[in-house]
Enzyme design. Structure first.
Site, PDB file in Angstrom:
ATOM      1  N   ARG A  72      -5.398  44.593  -0.131  1.00 43.44           N
ATOM      2  CA  ARG A  72      -6.283  45.399   1.035  1.00 43.44           C
ATOM      3  C   ARG A  72      -7.535  45.720   0.932  1.00 43.44           C
ATOM      4  O   ARG A  72      -8.019  45.872   1.392  1.00 43.44           O
ATOM      5  CB  ARG A  72      -5.489  46.217   2.349  1.00 43.44           C
ATOM      6  CG  ARG A  72      -4.463  45.787   2.788  1.00 43.44           C
ATOM      7  CD  ARG A  72      -3.347  46.206   2.594  1.00 43.44           C
ATOM      8  NE  ARG A  72      -3.679  48.000   3.517  1.00 43.44           N
ATOM      9  CZ  ARG A  72      -3.062  47.494   5.357  1.00 43.44           C
ATOM     10  NH1 ARG A  72      -2.316  46.312   5.655  1.00 43.44           N
ATOM     11  NH2 ARG A  72      -2.746  48.441   6.068  1.00 43.44           N
ATOM     12  N   GLU A 102      -6.692  51.597   2.542  1.00 47.00           N
ATOM     13  CA  GLU A 102      -7.155  51.225   0.729  1.00 47.00           C
ATOM     14  C   GLU A 102      -8.230  50.972   0.509  1.00 47.00           C
ATOM     15  O   GLU A 102      -9.214  51.333  -0.506  1.00 47.00           O
ATOM     16  CB  GLU A 102      -6.056  50.207   0.167  1.00 47.00           C
ATOM     17  CG  GLU A 102      -4.560  50.754   0.824  1.00 47.00           C
ATOM     18  CD  GLU A 102      -4.019  50.662   1.957  1.00 47.00           C
ATOM     19  OE1 GLU A 102      -2.551  50.838   1.978  1.00 47.00           O
ATOM     20  OE2 GLU A 102      -4.859  49.905   2.619  1.00 47.00           O
ATOM     21  N   LYS A 151      10.333  62.421  14.008  1.00 49.26           N
ATOM     22  CA  LYS A 151      10.718  61.603  12.623  1.00 49.26           C
ATOM     23  C   LYS A 151      11.945  61.887  12.284  1.00 49.26           C
ATOM     24  O   LYS A 151      12.274  63.394  11.939  1.00 49.26           O
ATOM     25  CB  LYS A 151       9.538  60.830  11.515  1.00 49.26           C
ATOM     26  CG  LYS A 151      10.165  60.551  10.398  1.00 49.26           C
ATOM     27  CD  LYS A 151       8.464  60.303   9.748  1.00 49.26           C
ATOM     28  CE  LYS A 151       9.190  59.217   8.747  1.00 49.26           C
ATOM     29  NZ  LYS A 151       7.886  58.957   7.063  1.00 49.26           N
TER      30      LYS A 151
END
Length: 643
Positions: A405, A377, A288
């Site tokens: 969610r 979640e 990244k």
């Protein structure tokens, strides 16, 4: 601001242009694409490090695939800037995430190359599998379906559900696991450890370099030989890794790990995989922030750094002559530590957003009492419920949009059992440049209809602290506190905390003819509006409800008894929100009044700065003042001069 592209990149207006280049030229295309992302994001802002890490993947995929006929699905979208630039949006890329510009995420209405709209993580495999099954049903056997998912997004339950289903469908599906050991913050959990084991196993890495070539030769000897070879492959992989391959246990052909920054090797692999039927997973190791040293070194900081000097790496921040109010998320982060120091029952939970919600402060100060559970979640809410059954008080911090969610868990695991879980909904209301996928538009509506819930919204930092203090007191039950992205309004915010009576609002300012009812931080726009209206001779009253459930009925009786004109203001959807609750109260109590509701209308609101979006929807200070003037009487001191 337009930024010039490199000599190769400026010739690419769609993937067919990319295919005109020789394979030996692709590395230069990647270099120019990476530099273009750095150049544009440094002066315009946006997500940064994730897309730098997928430059080679983006180029290789568009070079090999026949998009948009072949279906390419990007998970989340933080990593898809290269995809956007290569698919006809280079000239408009400088408008990325700017009001009325292109979206920061793949979006079906924006381009035929964006096969699926994304913003929340872990949806790519399910979507790509649906596309693959549809193509199989329609007889489109030559069509490729590729899902690019990060290892952070792979931790979500939905990704596992999709893998489990895909393994039995035998559809033409390729999952590319972009493994950089990061989501926004460093990844957590057993899957991360498993992937690390794979990537660091030297015997296995030597073995996998040769296995594809061997299998391709054996397969030419007939189907039986191929089946035998596959069994041998699985056996050797399991022995070298000292465990079964997780993905192959789900009936995926596993390939990798491979260098996700070797574009020529990726092109070869993708061509080979295109001809192998059934579900496949290509495990790519990427970095990244690849190609920008500072982003590689501090990947969380450079996930979305804002504007910066690309040469020095200095992140440009506005400098002020005097102290400024803090971000609401930082008020939460410091306050939960303060509360936890006094109350040993308090725990902190977040699904992969410790820096975004500032729970990282508690994780550092109290590592045994704060948990990052990964992009999960649903698990975060039920894990919190489990803690609550044992007498602890979990503060579960989830962005408002992401809480959608976990809605079943809020109802089934928290509310029905009356458990004292404090649900802190960060980024409530308009989320700004992240746009429609991230706006916290619906929480007031979807929370207030649940039994046993207390649903609150502070108008400022002091109120946020007081609500957090109140929520951790004995026998509070399920408790929602929603607050917005960005800075508050108080410099002197660290005041002693005190309990707020549940369901009790407050009068901010008295007035006549028109009453404005607000909830949450958008009430500060009401304050601005009333101040301006006072200078023009209008004097509405302003009430801060604080709670949408339970409502302050005494306050509402006062309002409906005294005022015939009422304006409600909320940074949430009008359907089912606070204004709807006020109308229900009016009907249930047989009051008659002219009620104007201001809030997010029944349509999708795209990205932009919060003030721009408030103005678009008519509930910034100017919009509120305009609504009040329709009913208020203008006065010159105490004399009516116009109506």
């Amino acid at each position: 601001m337009q930024v010039p592209a490199g000599d190769f990149l400026k010739r690419i207006n769609n993937p067919s242009d990319l295919k005109e280049f020789k394979e030996d030229e692709l590395e230069q295309v990647c270099n120019e694409l990476r530099q273009y992302i750095i150049d544009v994001v440094s002066v315009n802002g946006g997500h940064f490090a994730a897309s730098l890490g997928t430059v080679e993947l983006s180029v290789a995929l568009q070079y090999v695939l026949n998009t948009p006929y072949d279906q390419l699905v990007w998970d989340v979208g933080h990593q898809a800037y290269g995809h956007k630039i290569l698919t006809g949006r280079r000239e408009n890329f400088h408008t990325n995430r700017i009001y009325q510009g292109i979206s920061g995420f793949p979006k079906r209405s924006e381009s035929v190359f964006d096969t699926f709209g994304v913003g929340h993580s872990s949806t790519s495999i399910s979507a790509a599998l649906g596309m693959a099954v549809a193509s199989q049903y329609k007889g489109e056997t030559d069509r490729q379906h590729v899902a690019v998912i990060g290892d952070g997004a792979m931790t979500a339950g939905m990704a596992f559900e999709a893998l489990n289903h895909a393994g039995i469908e035998n559809s033409n599906l390729l999952v590319i696991l972009n493994d950089n050991n990061m989501s926004i913050d460093p990844n957590v959990g057993a899957l991360k450890e498993y992937l690390t084991d794979i990537t660091t196993s030297k015997p296995y890495n030597r073995f996998r370099d040769d296995i594809a070539t061997v299998l391709s030769k054996i397969s030419s000897m007939g189907p039986d030989a191929f089946k035998i070879a596959k069994k041998i492959e699985k056996s050797i992989k399991g022995t070298l890794l000292k465990r079964s391959n997780f993905f192959e246990a789900l009936k995926f052909r596993y390939f990798g790990p491979v260098d996700g920054h070797d574009v020529k090797h990726l092109v070869k692999l993708l061509r080979d995989l295109r001809d192998i039927p059934g579900p496949k997973l290509l495990h790519c190791i990427t970095v990244k922030g690849k190609g920008y040293a500072l982003a590689e070194k501090d990947q969380t900081k450079w996930h979305a750094p804002g504007l910066f000097d690309k040469i020095t790496g200095e992140i440009k921040k506005t400098k002020y002559d005097k102290p400024q109010p803090p971000k609401y998320q930082d008020v939460f982060g410091h306050t939960i530590i303060e509360l936890a120091e006094a109350n040993p029952k308090i725990m902190g939970i977040t699904p992969a957003m410790p820096s975004g919600c500032s729970l990282n402060l508690m994780m550092k100060a109290m590592p045994n009492r704060a948990f990052d559970v990964g992009i999960a979640e649903q698990h975060a809410v039920t894990f919190s419920a489990g803690l609550a059954t044992q007498g602890l008080v979990p503060f579960c911090n989830i962005y408002s949009s992401f809480m959608q969610r976990a809605y079943d868990q809020v109802i089934h695991d928290v509310a029905l059992q009356k458990l004292n879980v404090v649900l802190c909904l960060d980024r409530a209301g308009f989320a700004g440049a992240d746009g429609a996928t991230h706006h916290g538009a619906y929480d007031l509506a979807y929370m207030r209809c649940i039994p046993n819930m207390t649903v609150s919204a502070p108008m400022n930092e002091e109120e946020l602290r007081n609500l957090m203090y109140t929520a951790q007191l004995d026998n509070m039950g399920p408790f929602v506190i929603r607050y917005p992205r960005g800075n508050g309004v108080m410099v002197d915010w660290q005041r002693p905390m005190k309990a707020i009576p549940i369901g009790k609002g407050r009068k901010v300012s008295d007035g006549e003819e028109v009453a404005i009812l607000s909830i949450g931080a958008i009430g500060n726009e009401v304050v601005k509006a009333t101040e301006q209206l006072h200078t023009e001779g209008y004097f509405p009253a302003h009430y801060d409800l604080r709670f949408v459930k339970p409502l302050d009925e005494a306050l509402l009786h006062e309002v409906f008894t005294k005022f015939n004109h009422i304006v409600t203001v909320e940074d949430g959807c009008l359907e089912g929100g606070m204004g709807s609750a006020v109308l229900e109260f009016m009907a249930d109590n047989n009051y008659k009044a002219q009620v104007t509701r201001l809030g997010i209308p029944d349509k999708v609101i795209e990205h932009g700065d919060q003030p721009e979006l408030w103005a678009e929807c008519g509930f910034d200070a100017a919009g509120i003042a305009t609504s009040v003037k329709k009913y208020a009487i203008k006065r010159d001191n105490t004399h009516i001069i116009a109506s």
